[in-house]
Design an enzyme around this catalytic site. Sequence first.
Site, PDB file in Angstrom:
ATOM      1  N   SER A  11       0.591   3.741  -0.093  1.00  0.00           N
ATOM      2  CA  SER A  11       0.780   5.013   0.613  1.00  0.00           C
ATOM      3  C   SER A  11       0.408   6.176  -0.302  1.00  0.00           C
ATOM      4  O   SER A  11       0.576   6.105  -1.513  1.00  0.00           O
ATOM      5  CB  SER A  11       2.232   5.173   1.059  1.00  0.00           C
ATOM      6  OG  SER A  11       2.624   4.088   1.873  1.00  0.00           O
TER       7      SER A  11
HETATM    8  N1  SAH Z   1       5.181   1.013   0.242  1.00  0.00           N
HETATM    9  C1  SAH Z   1       3.961   0.295   0.090  1.00  0.00           C
HETATM   10  C2  SAH Z   1       3.124   0.440   1.338  1.00  0.00           C
HETATM   11  C3  SAH Z   1       2.354  -0.765   1.633  1.00  0.00           C
HETATM   12  S1  SAH Z   1       1.509  -0.777   3.166  1.00  0.00           S
HETATM   13  C4  SAH Z   1       3.223   0.760  -1.141  1.00  0.00           C
HETATM   14  O1  SAH Z   1       3.595   1.796  -1.715  1.00  0.00           O
HETATM   15  O2  SAH Z   1       2.280   0.096  -1.552  1.00  0.00           O
HETATM   16  C5  SAH Z   1       2.664  -1.532   4.218  1.00  0.00           C
HETATM   17  C6  SAH Z   1       3.087  -2.934   3.903  1.00  0.00           C
HETATM   18  O3  SAH Z   1       3.929  -3.368   4.953  1.00  0.00           O
HETATM   19  C7  SAH Z   1       1.953  -3.956   3.829  1.00  0.00           C
HETATM   20  O4  SAH Z   1       1.981  -4.593   2.596  1.00  0.00           O
HETATM   21  C8  SAH Z   1       2.254  -4.911   4.979  1.00  0.00           C
HETATM   22  O5  SAH Z   1       1.911  -6.254   4.709  1.00  0.00           O
HETATM   23  C9  SAH Z   1       3.743  -4.741   5.139  1.00  0.00           C
HETATM   24  N2  SAH Z   1       4.296  -5.122   6.445  1.00  0.00           N
HETATM   25  C10 SAH Z   1       3.828  -4.850   7.682  1.00  0.00           C
HETATM   26  N3  SAH Z   1       4.636  -5.368   8.621  1.00  0.00           N
HETATM   27  C11 SAH Z   1       5.657  -6.000   7.954  1.00  0.00           C
HETATM   28  C12 SAH Z   1       6.807  -6.749   8.352  1.00  0.00           C
HETATM   29  N4  SAH Z   1       7.100  -6.983   9.641  1.00  0.00           N
HETATM   30  N5  SAH Z   1       7.605  -7.249   7.390  1.00  0.00           N
HETATM   31  C13 SAH Z   1       7.350  -7.051   6.075  1.00  0.00           C
HETATM   32  N6  SAH Z   1       6.281  -6.360   5.633  1.00  0.00           N
HETATM   33  C14 SAH Z   1       5.451  -5.835   6.556  1.00  0.00           C
END
Ligand code: SAH
Length: 210
Positions: free
Chosen positions: A60
């Site tokens: 993000s």
């Molecule tokens: N906070 C993270 C953002 C990653 S993007 C950072 O700073 O890097 C969002 C993440 O949510 C992805 O890795 C994706 O695989 C995960 N995601 C999406 N749906 C999900 C779910 N139902 N359970 C767990 N993770 C999930």
Amino acid sequence: MTSRRTRERMVGRLQKQGIKNTAVLTVMRDTPRHIFVDEALASRAYEDNALPIGYNQTISQPYIVAKMTELLLEKGPLSKVLEIGTGCGYQSAVLAQLVESVYTIERILPLQKKAQNYLADLALKNVYYQHNDGGLGWSEYAPFDGILVSAAAETVPDMLLQQLAVGGVMVIPTTQNNGQALQRITRSNTGYQAEILEAVSFVPFLSGVE
Ligand code: SAH
């Protein structure tokens, strides 16, 4: 390009964008962000953009991490926070320095493993990991006084609402009409109150695991 000076500039930008919580700004000034992305992207880690982290996912943008953390902490300090969507672990690292413990769930196993290594490198030990569909929450450790979701859901998962403590706060992006908006949900004795906040752009919240 990856120095403290670069992070100080990033924090200056966050302040101009309206971030006020000094604890959040301090932690983001002190946390290296470039170690969470591939070396080829390290020089861009402090730009205000989301960047690819593999598996079609993104880290993000700094503003969003700051904003969500600020919204989560606005009503007072938190001890136990559930994070859904560990991704590369940057948001987890920021949270870990502001609350007592972070329980973080990721559905893509290789991403979770990488995040675990990055946080170990930073000696952050108050983070607990689970490979699962975050829509189920983590009942073993519920209730949580904070829940932060980093992927956009169509509706707020029921299990997450149930696992939010009375007096707790959840920050979650949800799809609204044609776009997405950040939502903050607070739970009181009498029920849940939702505030729809600013427009955002997150990867989708998916079910199942990979
Ligand atoms: N906070 C993270 C953002 C990653 S993007 C950072 O700073 O890097 C969002 C993440 O949510 C992805 O890795 C994706 O695989 C995960 N995601 C999406 N749906 C999900 C779910 N139902 N359970 C767990 N993770 C999930």
